[in-house]
Design a protein around this motif. Structure first.
Motif, PDB file in Angstrom:
ATOM      1  N   GLU A  33      34.776  19.164  22.452  1.00  0.00           N
ATOM      2  CA  GLU A  33      35.333  20.378  23.052  1.00  0.00           C
ATOM      3  C   GLU A  33      36.315  20.105  24.182  1.00  0.00           C
ATOM      4  OE1 GLU A  33      31.949  23.472  23.465  1.00  0.00           O
ATOM      5  OE2 GLU A  33      30.984  21.513  23.307  1.00  0.00           O
ATOM      6  N   ARG A  34      36.143  18.997  24.885  1.00  0.00           N
ATOM      7  CA  ARG A  34      37.015  18.703  26.028  1.00  0.00           C
ATOM      8  C   ARG A  34      38.113  17.736  25.602  1.00  0.00           C
ATOM      9  NH1 ARG A  34      31.852  18.237  28.866  1.00  0.00           N
ATOM     10  NH2 ARG A  34      32.027  15.963  28.732  1.00  0.00           N
TER      11      ARG A  34
ATOM     12  N   SER B 280      39.506  15.642  27.319  1.00  0.00           N
ATOM     13  CA  SER B 280      39.229  14.330  27.906  1.00  0.00           C
ATOM     14  C   SER B 280      38.301  13.491  27.039  1.00  0.00           C
ATOM     15  CB  SER B 280      38.620  14.495  29.297  1.00  0.00           C
ATOM     16  OG  SER B 280      37.415  15.250  29.238  1.00  0.00           O
TER      17      SER B 280
ATOM     18  N   SER C 148      36.292  26.801  20.867  1.00  0.00           N
ATOM     19  CA  SER C 148      36.185  25.768  21.901  1.00  0.00           C
ATOM     20  C   SER C 148      36.232  24.360  21.315  1.00  0.00           C
ATOM     21  CB  SER C 148      34.874  25.936  22.689  1.00  0.00           C
ATOM     22  OG  SER C 148      33.755  25.605  21.883  1.00  0.00           O
TER      23      SER C 148
ATOM     24  N   GLU D 222      29.770  15.939  23.401  1.00  0.00           N
ATOM     25  CA  GLU D 222      29.492  16.110  24.822  1.00  0.00           C
ATOM     26  C   GLU D 222      28.065  16.570  25.084  1.00  0.00           C
ATOM     27  OE1 GLU D 222      33.930  17.107  24.278  1.00  0.00           O
ATOM     28  OE2 GLU D 222      32.066  17.753  23.327  1.00  0.00           O
TER      29      GLU D 222
END
Length: 440
Positions: free
Chosen positions: A155-156, A158, A195, A306
């Motif tokens: 989702e991120r 990063s 997301s 994550e």
């Protein structure tokens, strides 16, 4: 029970093989041993499949070829001790007992043993799905296995670097893996939220629609082929010239020519009694949350990079699983950890998951510090061993059964074997050496 009562219950005619453990590994082994012409009895204090096999994530995790820990565990250790709801939890009260095990775990992070563990896991996993297909085809159970792959999503933004690194590492180990965009994933699993930026697809994985039904199908086949079942607890045993004598809590003494220790997280004590060898076996306490109102939410298993948990569709709902706790065999379960899985799911879907009549569960997954199971024979082949598969017990059960059947059959090599386990399917099984008892 006194000695007079024990004498009444002594089985005068020894069984060929007594299997201690009625989980998916023990039952699969019992069926394979019976099909080699052996008279087999299965003994467990619980009904078949009601231990860790009942509550596993259902994911055929052939992509998981790396040990259960890497160097990042050192950075995570404070959080493991302080966060009771973290994905990897070490109960501080259990730390003194767990410290020797964790010391061995850290030692295994050195390049040579880490690569040896990876090689051993890869060999088992590469053979696992074919072994399951062979086994389920013989018990009219092919419909219980869905071979439609699985996703790991992120989702991120990063996280993309970590995902790409993981993909590269898996590719070097021959794991089939593909990069998918978020839109491509939602085309397959449309209820996932916006997301999700993307993820990895593992085409050579799958899942079972009901882990208990898999065990029950194997039990039915085993009974039809002459395997007997006994609900009792084996507390000790000893090896002698005629075979093995086992002490139980209810039936007294049981005699057999060979014994198979396949009782998961409870295997260490019996292994010590029967072989004199102390194995560094500990338990990952695994939790799941079963959502019966979510039977059509996902088409295949999805793992969150994550959030560190997995969601698997099953015939009776959606199973959320993946949290790990080190707290031993005796402490009561902390079911709040199971409910935490629902909180972790929030935001992954366009609409929240339905928790109506949800049921939490906790079970014990047997773990060795090098992440490899023990698959071996000892005491001149009188003692067979199949335990320590940690969270890959379901995945590796069928291939483990084929290896154990080869070890038990007269004329095949015993504990000293270093070549491949024999196969009746014109396909070599993994070499025995990485899984031997004497590596400890």
């Amino acid at each position: 029970m006194g000695s007079q009562d024990q004498a009444v219950h002594d089985n005068a005619e020894p069984t060929d093989v007594t299997v201690i453990g009625a989980g998916v590994i023990g039952i699969a082994c019992a069926l394979a041993l019976s099909r080699r012409g052996l008279n087999v009895m299965v003994v467990d204090k619980q009904a078949p499949g009601m231990g860790a096999s009942f509550g596993n994530a259902g994911h055929m995790a052939t992509e998981q070829v790396f040990p259960i820990a890497d160097a990042s565990i050192l950075k995570r250790l404070p959080g493991m001790l302080m966060d009771p709801m973290g994905p990897l939890r070490l109960d501080w009260r259990y730390l003194p007992k767990a410290l020797p095990w964790f010391t061995r775990l850290l030692s295994n992070l050195r390049p040579t043993p880490y690569q040896a563990s990876t090689s051993g896991l890869r060999a088992l996993n590469e053979a696992s799905l074919d072994a399951w297909r062979r086994l389920l085809d013989t018990v009219d159970g092919a419909h219980l296995l869905k071979q439609d792959g699985s996703f790991m999503v992120y989702e991120r933004e990063s996280s993309l670097t970590d995902l790409q690194t993981l993909k590269a590492c898996m590719a070097t180990q021959g794991v089939p893996v593909e990069s998918w965009s978020g839109n491509a994933i939602r085309n397959v699993a449309p209820q996932l939220s916006e997301s999700i930026h993307g993820g990895l697809f593992f085409p050579a994985t799958g899942h079972v629609v009901d882990p208990l039904a898999v065990v029950q199908r194997l039990v039915t086949a085993a009974k039809s082929e002459g395997v007997t079942f006994c609900q009792d607890e084996v507390v000790s045993g000893h090896v002698h010239a005629q075979g093995v004598t086992l002490e139980t809590t209810a039936l007294g003494r049981l005699h057999c020519r060979q014994v198979l220790v396949a009782c998961g997280a409870h295997s260490a004590s019996l292994t010590a009694h029967l072989t004199g060898k102390r194995v560094p076996l500990d338990t990952e306490r695994g939790y799941h949350l079963m959502l019966p109102g979510e039977q059509s939410r996902l088409p295949m298993a999805v793992t969150s990079l994550e959030r560190r948990f997995i969601m698997t569709p099953m015939s009776d709902g959606l199973r959320l699983a993946g949290t790990v706790e080190f707290a031993g065999l005796k402490r009561p379960p902390n079911m709040e950890r199971a409910w935490q899985l629902h909180r972790l799911s929030q935001g992954l879907f366009k609409t929240p998951l339905d928790t109506t009549e949800a049921t939490p569960w906790m079970g014990f997954r047997p773990s060795l510090p090098d992440s490899l199971p023990v698959i071996d024979s000892a005491q001149d082949s009188r003692v067979l061993l199949a335990f320590g598969h940690h969270h890959l017990g379901l995945t590796q059960a069928a291939v483990t059964a084929e290896m154990i059947a080869g070890l038990a059959t007269p004329g095949t090599p015993g504990a000293g074997a270093t070549r491949c386990a024999p196969s009746t399917h014109n396909q070599a099984l993994p070499e025995l050496a990485p899984y031997r008892l004497d590596r400890f």
